[in-house]
Write a protein that holds these residues in place. Sequence first.
Motif, mmCIF file in Angstrom:
data_model
loop_
_atom_site.group_PDB
_atom_site.id
_atom_site.type_symbol
_atom_site.label_atom_id
_atom_site.label_comp_id
_atom_site.label_asym_id
_atom_site.label_seq_id
_atom_site.Cartn_x
_atom_site.Cartn_y
_atom_site.Cartn_z
ATOM 1 N N VAL A 106 0.605 -1.377 -0.133
ATOM 2 C CA VAL A 106 0.357 -0.214 -0.025
ATOM 3 C C VAL A 106 0.606 0.846 -0.004
ATOM 4 N N THR A 107 0.395 2.173 -1.074
ATOM 5 C CA THR A 107 1.404 3.465 -0.827
ATOM 6 C C THR A 107 0.596 4.662 -1.477
ATOM 7 N N PHE A 108 1.316 5.845 -0.814
ATOM 8 C CA PHE A 108 0.086 6.695 -0.934
ATOM 9 C C PHE A 108 1.171 7.948 -1.640
ATOM 10 N N ARG A 109 0.598 8.675 -2.485
ATOM 11 C CA ARG A 109 1.534 10.201 -2.604
ATOM 12 C C ARG A 109 0.386 10.316 -3.791
ATOM 13 N N LYS A 110 0.628 11.756 -3.706
ATOM 14 C CA LYS A 110 -0.318 12.805 -4.460
ATOM 15 C C LYS A 110 -0.917 12.813 -6.095
ATOM 16 N N MET A 111 -2.349 11.838 -6.469
ATOM 17 C CA MET A 111 -2.380 11.596 -7.967
ATOM 18 C C MET A 111 -3.106 13.219 -8.596
ATOM 19 N N LYS A 112 -3.171 13.287 -9.374
ATOM 20 C CA LYS A 112 -3.714 14.240 -9.962
ATOM 21 C C LYS A 112 -5.355 13.686 -10.571
ATOM 22 N N THR A 113 -5.492 13.326 -11.155
ATOM 23 C CA THR A 113 -6.964 12.688 -11.405
ATOM 24 C C THR A 113 -7.355 11.846 -10.964
ATOM 25 N N LYS A 114 -6.816 10.880 -10.279
ATOM 26 C CA LYS A 114 -8.129 10.769 -9.171
ATOM 27 C C LYS A 114 -7.271 9.802 -7.323
#
Length: 187
Positions: A106-114
Motif C-alpha cells: 500500500v503506497t501513498f502519493r499525490k495524484m492529479k486525476t484519481k
Amino acid sequence: MSAENSINLKGLDIPYSLNYGRVKSPKLKYGSGKLEVSVPLNFKKSEELLHKHKLWIYRRHVEYTNTIHESSSKELLNRSEEEFKGIVMYHVKNISDELGVIPEKVTFRKMKTKWGSCSSKKRVNLNMHLIHLPESFIEYVVFHEMAHLIELNHSLRFWNVIDSRYADRKEYDRQLSAYWHLIQETN
C-alpha cells in the motif's frame, strides 16, 4: 487548430472547444465545466455531432454544476499524515478479512486525476488528498481499490463486489466529486 464556441441546451450555454487534429474519429470529453470536441482535420459535421450527443452533454454539465454547488457545503479536514495512514491501514486490514484478499503493498502519493489505483501486481496506491476527507470516504476508496484485487477492471463482477457493501455507491461517487472539486480549488 482550435475554436471556442458554446452550445445552448435547455437554456444553458455550455462552452466548448472544437479541436481539429489527427484523430481517427470524433471524440467528446467533458471536464471542469467545459466540453472538448476533437475531430479529424476535414470533419464537417460538428453541429450534427453535438446535436446527436446533446443529452450526454447536458447531463455532464448539470452534474458538474451540481458538484460545484455540493462542494460549497463541504469542509476539508486537517489530520496528521500518521493519523491518516493509521486509518487507511485499519481499513485495509478489515477489508482484507472481509474480501479474502491481501495487497502486496500500500503506497501513498499525490495524484492529479484519481483517488486511488490498483496494479496487476496487487499494489494499492492511494491519493494523499484523501487525508482531508471524512473517514467513511477513505474507507470507500480503500474498499474500491481492494475490490480490484478480485477483479482488476470495472466489469459487472467488480461492481457487484462494490454493491455488496455499498448499494449507495453512486452517492459516494457524487460526494467524492464534490470533495475533488474543493481540493482542486484550494490547491
